[in-house]
Structures are given as C-alpha cells and as structure tokens.
Design an enzyme around this catalytic site. Structure first.
Site, short mmCIF file in Angstrom:
data_model
loop_
_atom_site.label_atom_id
_atom_site.label_comp_id
_atom_site.label_asym_id
_atom_site.label_seq_id
_atom_site.Cartn_x
_atom_site.Cartn_y
_atom_site.Cartn_z
N THR A 178 -9.99 10.53 3.91
CA THR A 178 -11.07 9.85 4.63
C THR A 178 -11.33 10.54 5.97
O THR A 178 -10.40 10.74 6.75
CB THR A 178 -10.69 8.37 4.88
OG1 THR A 178 -10.50 7.74 3.63
CG2 THR A 178 -11.77 7.64 5.67
N ASP A 275 2.72 0.39 7.78
CA ASP A 275 3.02 -0.95 8.34
C ASP A 275 2.02 -1.30 9.42
O ASP A 275 1.65 -2.45 9.60
CB ASP A 275 4.44 -1.00 8.93
CG ASP A 275 5.51 -0.87 7.85
OD1 ASP A 275 5.17 -0.99 6.66
OD2 ASP A 275 6.68 -0.64 8.21
N ARG A 278 -1.92 -1.16 7.25
CA ARG A 278 -2.29 -2.03 6.11
C ARG A 278 -2.93 -3.35 6.56
O ARG A 278 -3.95 -3.76 5.98
CB ARG A 278 -1.06 -2.29 5.21
CG ARG A 278 -0.82 -1.12 4.29
CD ARG A 278 0.41 -1.22 3.42
NE ARG A 278 0.45 -0.05 2.55
CZ ARG A 278 1.52 0.39 1.93
NH1 ARG A 278 2.66 -0.24 2.06
NH2 ARG A 278 1.45 1.45 1.16
N GLU A 401 -4.53 3.08 0.89
CA GLU A 401 -3.33 2.66 1.64
C GLU A 401 -2.44 1.72 0.82
O GLU A 401 -1.93 0.70 1.31
CB GLU A 401 -3.73 2.06 2.98
CG GLU A 401 -4.38 3.14 3.81
CD GLU A 401 -4.49 2.81 5.27
OE1 GLU A 401 -3.56 2.22 5.82
OE2 GLU A 401 -5.52 3.17 5.84
N GLY A 402 -2.28 2.10 -0.45
CA GLY A 402 -1.44 1.31 -1.35
C GLY A 402 -2.29 0.34 -2.14
O GLY A 402 -2.93 -0.55 -1.56
N THR A 403 -2.32 0.53 -3.46
CA THR A 403 -3.11 -0.38 -4.30
C THR A 403 -2.49 -1.78 -4.27
O THR A 403 -1.35 -1.95 -3.81
CB THR A 403 -3.12 0.11 -5.76
OG1 THR A 403 -1.77 0.10 -6.23
CG2 THR A 403 -3.69 1.52 -5.89
N GLN A 405 -1.27 -3.36 -6.69
CA GLN A 405 -0.02 -3.36 -7.46
C GLN A 405 1.13 -2.80 -6.62
O GLN A 405 2.24 -3.34 -6.63
CB GLN A 405 -0.18 -2.48 -8.73
CG GLN A 405 -1.07 -3.07 -9.80
CD GLN A 405 -2.55 -2.76 -9.55
OE1 GLN A 405 -2.94 -2.28 -8.49
NE2 GLN A 405 -3.38 -3.06 -10.52
C1 FAD Z 1 -12.26 6.29 -0.82
C2 FAD Z 1 -10.82 6.66 -0.73
C3 FAD Z 1 -10.30 7.04 0.49
C4 FAD Z 1 -8.97 7.45 0.59
N1 FAD Z 1 -8.48 7.88 1.80
C5 FAD Z 1 -7.26 8.45 1.87
C6 FAD Z 1 -6.79 9.10 3.06
O1 FAD Z 1 -7.47 9.11 4.08
N2 FAD Z 1 -5.60 9.75 3.01
C7 FAD Z 1 -4.83 9.78 1.89
O2 FAD Z 1 -3.76 10.39 1.93
N3 FAD Z 1 -5.20 9.13 0.76
C8 FAD Z 1 -6.40 8.50 0.72
N4 FAD Z 1 -6.83 7.88 -0.45
C9 FAD Z 1 -5.95 7.87 -1.61
C10 FAD Z 1 -5.44 6.49 -1.96
O3 FAD Z 1 -4.52 6.04 -0.99
C11 FAD Z 1 -4.84 6.57 -3.37
O4 FAD Z 1 -5.93 6.77 -4.26
C12 FAD Z 1 -4.08 5.34 -3.76
O5 FAD Z 1 -2.90 5.25 -3.01
C13 FAD Z 1 -3.71 5.33 -5.25
O6 FAD Z 1 -3.09 6.52 -5.61
P1 FAD Z 1 -3.62 7.35 -6.88
O7 FAD Z 1 -5.05 7.65 -6.64
O8 FAD Z 1 -2.73 8.51 -7.11
O9 FAD Z 1 -3.52 6.36 -8.08
P2 FAD Z 1 -2.29 6.14 -9.06
O10 FAD Z 1 -1.01 6.11 -8.28
O11 FAD Z 1 -2.39 7.12 -10.15
O12 FAD Z 1 -2.58 4.68 -9.59
C14 FAD Z 1 -3.44 4.39 -10.68
C15 FAD Z 1 -3.23 2.95 -11.06
O13 FAD Z 1 -1.85 2.74 -11.48
C16 FAD Z 1 -1.25 1.71 -10.72
N5 FAD Z 1 0.15 2.01 -10.48
C17 FAD Z 1 0.68 3.19 -10.05
N6 FAD Z 1 2.04 3.08 -9.93
C18 FAD Z 1 2.36 1.82 -10.29
C19 FAD Z 1 3.58 1.07 -10.36
N7 FAD Z 1 4.76 1.63 -10.03
N8 FAD Z 1 3.53 -0.21 -10.77
C20 FAD Z 1 2.34 -0.80 -11.10
N9 FAD Z 1 1.15 -0.15 -11.05
C21 FAD Z 1 1.16 1.12 -10.64
C22 FAD Z 1 -2.04 1.69 -9.42
O14 FAD Z 1 -1.94 0.43 -8.78
C23 FAD Z 1 -3.45 1.97 -9.91
O15 FAD Z 1 -4.02 0.79 -10.40
C24 FAD Z 1 -8.14 7.43 -0.56
C25 FAD Z 1 -8.66 7.01 -1.79
C26 FAD Z 1 -9.97 6.64 -1.88
C27 FAD Z 1 -10.51 6.22 -3.22
#
Ligand code: FAD
Length: 424
Positions: A178, A275, A278, A401-403, A405
């Site tokens: 971002t 921390d 979020r 910043e952490g989904t 889940q």
């Molecule tokens: C618009 C946007 C802005 C962003 N900005 C930044 C930024 O400034 N800096 C940065 O570093 N990142 C940034 N991100 C990244 C964002 O933090 C990640 O996309 C997010 O943390 C999810 O990681 P991932 O994309 O690898 O998804 P994944 O980890 O592949 O997750 C996919 C799905 O699987 C689920 N999942 C994964 N592991 C588990 C588990 N152990 N148990 C249950 N469910 C699980 C997740 O909840 C999700 O629903 C941004 C993303 C977006 C879309």
C-alpha cells in the site's frame, strides 16, 4: 478515577473538523477516483498536508508523541494519554469520507509504524523527521510475498551483509504494498519517502532471522513492477516491487542485526507493528460502515421511514430492527477499538485486543455495507450512489494486516496460551 464514556475534547474537536474534510474534500471526489484508478488526488494530498502542518501534526502514523494526550503534556500530567485513541478517531472520520483517499493521506503509514515498532530511538529520529517537511511525504511497508502472506515468517527476501562495504544487499519480490509507488517513486510534488522491507538475514534461523530494512526512495535496484487493479480502494496505489542487489547502509536495519538463537525478536518486531495498527484498520472499516448506515437512514427518512427508537422490538418494522441491530454492531465494534487503543496508549500488551477489534470490525463492516446495499435494492446497486462502492471498499479491512481467519487464530492462541506452531 471514575470511568467516563465521553470522548475527550481533542477527539471531539478532531471529529468535528474531519467531518468537514470528509464532506467537502473527499466525498465529492470519491466516484471520480474510483473510476480513474491510480490517478493521484494531488489537490487533496496538498490540502491535507497543509492542514496537518497548520494543526501541528505531521502524520497519522504512530510516533513517539502518540502516547500523549492531545493536549501536549505526553500523558504525564493531569490528563490520561489518548494518542492512539485520537489516531483511531481521525482514521475513522477520514474513512467515513473515503477509505481509499484516507490511504492517500501524506505521512508514514505502515512504514513509519514499522520504524516505530522495530527501530532504535536514533533510527526513529532519523527516519521519521521527514514527515514534518515542506512537501508531503509517504512511507510503506513490504512484508507480503507470493509465498508468504498470512504466514509471513516464510518470507524469502534475503539480506546479506557485504563486509567489505558494510552494506546490506537485498534481493526479493514483494507484493501488495500500500502506497508503495508514492513512497518510492520520485514525484516533483512529493518529498523523499521510504519503504520498509522485511527480509531474512539467516534463512536457517526461521523467524529469528527476520529483520526490517529502511530503503530510501530512489535507491537503485528497486523496481515498481506494477500497480494492482482492485475491487475497492482504487485510488490507493498497491504496488508489486522487485529488489535486485539493492544496497542499503548497515544502520538501515531496524533494531539489532544479531540473530539470537531460537529467539523470534525480528518476527516480534513485525507483530508489534500489527498490535499498533490492527485497531486502526478496524477503525477505518467502522468509518466506511458508518457512512453506509447514515446514507441508508437518510434514504429511509426521505421515503418517510423514521427509526422509532424506544419502542418494544415487536412493534418495530423489520427494517427498523435491522437498522438498530446494525447500529448496535457498529457501536460494539467501536468499543473494541477504544479498548485496544486505550491499552496501547497505556503501554499495556494488546495483541489479543488488537486482533479482536480487527476481527469484529471486519465482520461488522462487511455485513453492514452488504446489508445497506440489500435494503436499498436497486439504489444500493446503482453507481449513482456510493453504497455499492462502500461495499467494495469495506471488504479490504477484513483482508489486509491479517485476514479475519488469521486474527481469529491470534485470538485463540492468546486465550489458550498456544504458540504459533502449536495452533496454526
Ligand atoms: C489492497 C491490499 C493492500 C495490502 N497492503 C499491504 C501492505 O501495505 N504491506 C504488506 O506487506 N502487505 C499488504 N497486503 C497483503 C495482505 O496483508 C495479505 O494479502 C494478507 O495478509 C493475506 O495474505 P495472502 O494474500 O498471502 O493470503 P493467504 O495467506 O494465501 O490466504 C488466503 C486465504 O486463506 C486463509 N488462511 C491462510 N492461512 C490460514 C490458516 N492458518 N487458517 C485459516 N485460514 C487461513 C486466509 O484467511 C485467506 O482467506 C495488502 C493486500 C491487499 C489486498
């Protein structure tokens, strides 16, 4: 000391002032920037920079003063500290205006938050001073990679010390950054920003090897590969960044370079950033949901539907019940933000409450914005109004910043005292 539920004066004042910014500067431009993705809202950026300077602030990112009380005595005097609570209120108000444009607010954002969480006092002074400069300046944080998002301890970006020059050499690929473009690319109207890149200095050490590096804007070897096309917050640039033999000075590694065997101090730096931030993401979602809910009430009122507060539930119409339920959801989510930020202000460990506030807000924000579109029907779905945009914008607060889940996992680990490897 009695418990007060009234917001302190500095918070009320800031909310009042930012309501005007939301109504006058943000809303009228919301649709335009949604439809002109990646166009930079220069007039808004310049206006906000001037306004922040005039009011003595430089950035919404947490800074040393963020534990202050908004009245200038750093919480040591007669007033309790409200720094993070104030920032949460500001972010909620700006996101009520437009979540994407809030991300275009000049300042350190996540990049400064990382410096704040992982840097030494000297590094904080060195890297954060620029946000008080004449030109608007941005910073960003890059942790996510194609194979490392939710589990960001799996990052592959590598930093190796070149002992001859005493520089770190960094190689890797980062995605979804971002503000990555505004923080790194050179624009005449912007000051020189930076990106904070998380890399490993010792892949065999796992989380203990993770460290954050400040990379100054314009450093050779860094390339903005692309800007993502997104569902919502389309005015906010989200960059993919490649790092090829990027050289940074030794002291641009935030905190200590020593890898302590079996210690996860580097990873803890990343977690400490979250921390702090979020609850602020939670606050931003609440701002969007409030915008949607207020709009719904306005449209209902135009059509003669007033919410009859105080009547027994069985005497209310279904729509009235739904509106009241949404208001309850929104208020309870906000109270969790206040708790998490109050803890941060009072230097209490808040990992549990920070994740709880984000889970709650992510759920509530997604549900409310969808429900508003549903109740408005075609008016909700039409691009004539912003309800459909708020629904698209809101979802991101439940992802970055952490989904939802992942934050649920953090909550469970905290409550049950499990480590990351015991409960994944
Ligand atoms: C618009 C946007 C802005 C962003 N900005 C930044 C930024 O400034 N800096 C940065 O570093 N990142 C940034 N991100 C990244 C964002 O933090 C990640 O996309 C997010 O943390 C999810 O990681 P991932 O994309 O690898 O998804 P994944 O980890 O592949 O997750 C996919 C799905 O699987 C689920 N999942 C994964 N592991 C588990 C588990 N152990 N148990 C249950 N469910 C699980 C997740 O909840 C999700 O629903 C941004 C993303 C977006 C879309």
């Amino acid at each position: 000391m009695p418990i007060e539920f009234e917001a302190p004066k500095p918070i009320i004042q800031t909310q009042f002032m930012l309501k005007t910014v939301a109504d006058e500067m943000m809303r009228p431009r919301s649709r335009y920037f949604d439809e002109h993705e990646h166009e930079i809202p220069w007039d808004y950026i310049e206006f906000m920079h001037m306004a922040m300077k005039a009011s003595g602030g430089s950035s919404l990112a947490p800074q040393e003063e963020s534990s202050s009380n908004g009245r200038g005595d750093k919480g040591e005097g007669k007033y309790p500290p409200i720094g993070y609570q104030l920032i949460a209120a500001q972010i909620e108000s700006l996101s009520y205006g437009d979540l994407g444009m809030y991300h275009c607010l000049p300042g350190g954002a996540l990049g400064a938050a990382a410096v704040h969480a992982a840097g030494t006092p000297e590094q904080k002074e060195k890297f954060l001073a620029r946000f008080k400069d004449e030109k608007p300046t941005f910073a960003a944080m890059c942790i996510t990679e194609a194979g490392a998002g939710s589990d960001n301890s799996a990052i592959r970006t590598r930093a190796i010390l070149d002992e001859k020059t005493n520089e770190w050499v960094i190689n890797g690929e980062k995605i979804f950054v971002t503000g990555g473009d505004k923080s790194f690319s050179e624009y005449e109207k912007l000051g020189k920003g930076f990106i904070v890149v998380w890399a490993t200095i010792d892949p065999a050490a796992g989380r203990a090897g993770m460290r954050a590096f400040v990379i100054e804007g314009g450093t050779p070897g860094v390339n903005i590969v692309r800007l993502e096309h997104k569902l919502g917050i389309r005015v906010s640039d989200t960059a993919a960044i490649s790092l090829v033999d990027v050289r940074v000075p030794y002291d641009h590694l935030l905190g200590s370079p020593v890898v302590v065997e079996r210690s996860t101090s580097g990873f803890k730096g990343a977690m400490a950033t979250f921390d702090a931030t979020r609850p602020l993401v939670a606050a931003s979602g609440i701002g969007v949901a409030r915008a949607a809910l207020e709009f719904l009430k306005e449209k209902l009122a135009e059509n003669g539907v007033q919410i009859r507060y105080g009547l027994p539930r069985q005497k209310l119409s279904n729509i009235e019940r739904e509106v009241i339920d949404m208001e309850i959801m929104l208020k309870s989510a906000w109270l969790m933000v206040i708790k998490a930020t109050w803890m941060a202000d009072n230097k209490k460990p808040n990992a549990l409450e920070a994740s709880m506030s984000k889970v709650k807000s992510g759920d509530v924000t997604t549900k409310i914005t969808q429900k508003v579109v549903e109740i408005l029907g075609p008016l909700g779905y039409s691009r004539e109004f912003l309800a459909e945009k708020w629904m698209r914008d809101a979802k991101i607060t439940d992802i970055y910043e952490g989904t939802g889940q992942i934050n649920r996992l953090v909550v469970a680990r905290q409550i049950l005292s499990y480590s990351g490897s015991e409960l994944r």
